[in-house]
Structure formats: structure tokens, C-alpha cells
Design a protein around this motif. Structure first.
Motif, PDB file in Angstrom:
ATOM      1  N   GLY A  20      14.937   3.209   5.615  1.00  0.00           N
ATOM      2  CA  GLY A  20      14.258   1.914   5.689  1.00  0.00           C
ATOM      3  C   GLY A  20      12.945   1.923   6.452  1.00  0.00           C
ATOM      4  O   GLY A  20      12.403   0.868   6.758  1.00  0.00           O
ATOM      5  N   ARG A  21      12.420   3.097   6.745  1.00  0.00           N
ATOM      6  CA  ARG A  21      11.156   3.161   7.490  1.00  0.00           C
ATOM      7  C   ARG A  21       9.924   2.968   6.607  1.00  0.00           C
ATOM      8  O   ARG A  21       8.832   2.766   7.111  1.00  0.00           O
ATOM      9  CB  ARG A  21      11.070   4.464   8.254  1.00  0.00           C
ATOM     10  CG  ARG A  21      12.032   4.475   9.435  1.00  0.00           C
ATOM     11  CD  ARG A  21      12.090   5.837  10.080  1.00  0.00           C
ATOM     12  NE  ARG A  21      12.934   5.816  11.251  1.00  0.00           N
ATOM     13  CZ  ARG A  21      14.258   5.942  11.223  1.00  0.00           C
ATOM     14  NH1 ARG A  21      14.887   6.050  10.063  1.00  0.00           N
ATOM     15  NH2 ARG A  21      14.965   5.945  12.324  1.00  0.00           N
ATOM     16  N   MET A  22      10.120   3.035   5.275  1.00  0.00           N
ATOM     17  CA  MET A  22       8.994   2.827   4.354  1.00  0.00           C
ATOM     18  C   MET A  22       8.464   1.406   4.518  1.00  0.00           C
ATOM     19  O   MET A  22       9.229   0.454   4.563  1.00  0.00           O
ATOM     20  CB  MET A  22       9.423   3.042   2.909  1.00  0.00           C
ATOM     21  CG  MET A  22       9.480   4.485   2.482  1.00  0.00           C
ATOM     22  SD  MET A  22       7.954   5.419   2.677  1.00  0.00           S
ATOM     23  CE  MET A  22       6.781   4.428   1.828  1.00  0.00           C
ATOM     24  N   GLY A  23       7.144   1.301   4.594  1.00  0.00           N
ATOM     25  CA  GLY A  23       6.518  -0.006   4.716  1.00  0.00           C
ATOM     26  C   GLY A  23       6.440  -0.497   6.150  1.00  0.00           C
ATOM     27  O   GLY A  23       5.786  -1.487   6.432  1.00  0.00           O
ATOM     28  N   GLY A  24       7.098   0.219   7.052  1.00  0.00           N
ATOM     29  CA  GLY A  24       7.041  -0.125   8.466  1.00  0.00           C
ATOM     30  C   GLY A  24       6.387   1.013   9.224  1.00  0.00           C
ATOM     31  O   GLY A  24       5.169   1.165   9.206  1.00  0.00           O
ATOM     32  N   GLU A  25       7.227   1.840   9.849  1.00  0.00           N
ATOM     33  CA  GLU A  25       6.710   3.013  10.563  1.00  0.00           C
ATOM     34  C   GLU A  25       5.955   3.954   9.614  1.00  0.00           C
ATOM     35  O   GLU A  25       4.976   4.566   9.997  1.00  0.00           O
ATOM     36  CB  GLU A  25       7.853   3.799  11.199  1.00  0.00           C
ATOM     37  CG  GLU A  25       8.514   3.135  12.372  1.00  0.00           C
ATOM     38  CD  GLU A  25       9.682   3.961  12.853  1.00  0.00           C
ATOM     39  OE1 GLU A  25       9.459   5.007  13.474  1.00  0.00           O
ATOM     40  OE2 GLU A  25      10.820   3.542  12.581  1.00  0.00           O
ATOM     41  N   LEU A  26       6.469   4.075   8.419  1.00  0.00           N
ATOM     42  CA  LEU A  26       5.857   4.942   7.412  1.00  0.00           C
ATOM     43  C   LEU A  26       5.174   4.051   6.382  1.00  0.00           C
ATOM     44  O   LEU A  26       5.826   3.428   5.555  1.00  0.00           O
ATOM     45  CB  LEU A  26       6.930   5.825   6.765  1.00  0.00           C
ATOM     46  CG  LEU A  26       6.476   6.860   5.756  1.00  0.00           C
ATOM     47  CD1 LEU A  26       5.387   7.764   6.340  1.00  0.00           C
ATOM     48  CD2 LEU A  26       7.655   7.702   5.317  1.00  0.00           C
ATOM     49  N   HIS A  27       3.864   3.975   6.477  1.00  0.00           N
ATOM     50  CA  HIS A  27       3.103   3.027   5.670  1.00  0.00           C
ATOM     51  C   HIS A  27       3.032   3.428   4.194  1.00  0.00           C
ATOM     52  O   HIS A  27       3.248   2.594   3.316  1.00  0.00           O
ATOM     53  CB  HIS A  27       1.691   2.874   6.238  1.00  0.00           C
ATOM     54  CG  HIS A  27       0.821   1.960   5.439  1.00  0.00           C
ATOM     55  ND1 HIS A  27       1.037   0.604   5.401  1.00  0.00           N
ATOM     56  CD2 HIS A  27      -0.229   2.204   4.625  1.00  0.00           C
ATOM     57  CE1 HIS A  27       0.136   0.046   4.603  1.00  0.00           C
ATOM     58  NE2 HIS A  27      -0.634   0.999   4.118  1.00  0.00           N
ATOM     59  N   ALA A  28       2.701   4.689   3.924  1.00  0.00           N
ATOM     60  CA  ALA A  28       2.513   5.111   2.536  1.00  0.00           C
ATOM     61  C   ALA A  28       3.024   6.530   2.345  1.00  0.00           C
ATOM     62  O   ALA A  28       2.781   7.405   3.179  1.00  0.00           O
ATOM     63  CB  ALA A  28       1.041   5.038   2.157  1.00  0.00           C
ATOM     64  N   LEU A  29       3.733   6.753   1.238  1.00  0.00           N
ATOM     65  CA  LEU A  29       4.262   8.071   0.925  1.00  0.00           C
ATOM     66  C   LEU A  29       4.102   8.355  -0.556  1.00  0.00           C
ATOM     67  O   LEU A  29       4.659   7.653  -1.400  1.00  0.00           O
ATOM     68  CB  LEU A  29       5.749   8.147   1.305  1.00  0.00           C
ATOM     69  CG  LEU A  29       6.437   9.486   1.057  1.00  0.00           C
ATOM     70  CD1 LEU A  29       5.860  10.563   1.966  1.00  0.00           C
ATOM     71  CD2 LEU A  29       7.941   9.353   1.260  1.00  0.00           C
ATOM     72  N   GLN A  30       3.333   9.369  -0.863  1.00  0.00           N
ATOM     73  CA  GLN A  30       3.193   9.869  -2.233  1.00  0.00           C
ATOM     74  C   GLN A  30       4.280  10.934  -2.385  1.00  0.00           C
ATOM     75  O   GLN A  30       4.204  11.976  -1.749  1.00  0.00           O
ATOM     76  CB  GLN A  30       1.805  10.469  -2.413  1.00  0.00           C
ATOM     77  CG  GLN A  30       1.569  11.116  -3.750  1.00  0.00           C
ATOM     78  CD  GLN A  30       0.195  11.775  -3.794  1.00  0.00           C
ATOM     79  OE1 GLN A  30      -0.776  11.255  -3.269  1.00  0.00           O
ATOM     80  NE2 GLN A  30       0.133  12.932  -4.391  1.00  0.00           N
ATOM     81  N   LEU A  31       5.298  10.660  -3.170  1.00  0.00           N
ATOM     82  CA  LEU A  31       6.491  11.500  -3.197  1.00  0.00           C
ATOM     83  C   LEU A  31       6.621  12.274  -4.503  1.00  0.00           C
ATOM     84  O   LEU A  31       6.527  11.706  -5.589  1.00  0.00           O
ATOM     85  CB  LEU A  31       7.724  10.609  -2.997  1.00  0.00           C
ATOM     86  CG  LEU A  31       9.081  11.277  -2.950  1.00  0.00           C
ATOM     87  CD1 LEU A  31       9.148  12.330  -1.854  1.00  0.00           C
ATOM     88  CD2 LEU A  31      10.156  10.219  -2.767  1.00  0.00           C
ATOM     89  N   THR A  32       6.875  13.572  -4.356  1.00  0.00           N
ATOM     90  CA  THR A  32       7.188  14.441  -5.483  1.00  0.00           C
ATOM     91  C   THR A  32       8.510  15.120  -5.160  1.00  0.00           C
ATOM     92  O   THR A  32       8.681  15.642  -4.049  1.00  0.00           O
ATOM     93  CB  THR A  32       6.103  15.519  -5.677  1.00  0.00           C
ATOM     94  OG1 THR A  32       4.837  14.891  -5.844  1.00  0.00           O
ATOM     95  CG2 THR A  32       6.400  16.401  -6.876  1.00  0.00           C
ATOM     96  N   THR A  33       9.436  15.107  -6.110  1.00  0.00           N
ATOM     97  CA  THR A  33      10.715  15.778  -5.921  1.00  0.00           C
ATOM     98  C   THR A  33      10.922  16.796  -7.032  1.00  0.00           C
ATOM     99  O   THR A  33      10.364  16.658  -8.126  1.00  0.00           O
ATOM    100  CB  THR A  33      11.883  14.770  -5.910  1.00  0.00           C
ATOM    101  OG1 THR A  33      11.877  14.048  -7.143  1.00  0.00           O
ATOM    102  CG2 THR A  33      11.778  13.812  -4.732  1.00  0.00           C
ATOM    103  N   ALA A  34      11.733  17.813  -6.729  1.00  0.00           N
ATOM    104  CA  ALA A  34      11.989  18.853  -7.720  1.00  0.00           C
ATOM    105  C   ALA A  34      13.235  19.630  -7.331  1.00  0.00           C
ATOM    106  O   ALA A  34      13.712  19.532  -6.196  1.00  0.00           O
ATOM    107  CB  ALA A  34      10.792  19.808  -7.799  1.00  0.00           C
ATOM    108  N   VAL A  35      13.744  20.404  -8.281  1.00  0.00           N
ATOM    109  CA  VAL A  35      14.810  21.363  -7.998  1.00  0.00           C
ATOM    110  C   VAL A  35      14.158  22.736  -7.911  1.00  0.00           C
ATOM    111  O   VAL A  35      13.097  22.967  -8.511  1.00  0.00           O
ATOM    112  CB  VAL A  35      15.912  21.345  -9.090  1.00  0.00           C
ATOM    113  CG1 VAL A  35      16.623  20.016  -9.118  1.00  0.00           C
ATOM    114  CG2 VAL A  35      15.347  21.681 -10.439  1.00  0.00           C
TER     115      VAL A  35
END
Length: 80
Positions: free
Chosen positions: A60-75
């Protein structure tokens, strides 16, 4: 207050222990991050499910402590 890379990585690894995490500070302000998260536990999951797992790990830190995150996920890819 911005989040340090070590804090972001620790949260992700606590939620996804087999993950490999690469973080890039996009603006030099510890507030706009790009993250690449690779985990074997993502295998068989949709990209949306993978990203939901990362966001859940961030607790739940997105939008608060962590303002912006460009996320890429992979195996992980296997060497042939």
C-alpha cells in the motif's frame, strides 16, 4: 517522503523471496522509480497477476511513500 532503493527492494523481496530486483531512479529524486522484477514464482501467471504480486509486496505504499513506479515483471529465461 521518498523511498530509498534498498527499502523498495527489501519490501519486494519480503513478499517475493525468489525475486531478482533491479531499480533505476528515473528522476534522481528517490520518488520516481523503474523496477524490473524477475521471479520463478511468476511462471504461469499473467503479467497482471505478476504486477499485483509486486504491488501487494509494497504493502500500500504506492501513491504515498512511493510516488511513481514503472514496473516490468518477467520469469527467468533458461539458457539453451
Amino acid at each position: 517522503m521518498p523511498m530509498a532503493a534498498a527499502d523498495i527492494e527489501a519490501l519486494i523481496l519480503a513478499g517475493i523471496p525468489d525475486a531478482s530486483v533491479e531499480l533505476t531512479d528515473l528522476a534522481g529524486d528517490n520518488d520516481h522509480w523503474a523496477a524490473r522484477v524477475v521471479a520463478e514464482s511468476f511462471r504461469g501467471q499473467t503479467r497482471i497477476a505478476q504486477q499485483k504480486a509486486v504491488y501487494a509486496a509494497l504493502g500500500g505504499r504506492m501513491g504515498g511513500e512511493l510516488h511513481a513506479l514503472q514496473l516490468t515483471t518477467a520469469v527467468p529465461t533458461s539458457a539453451a
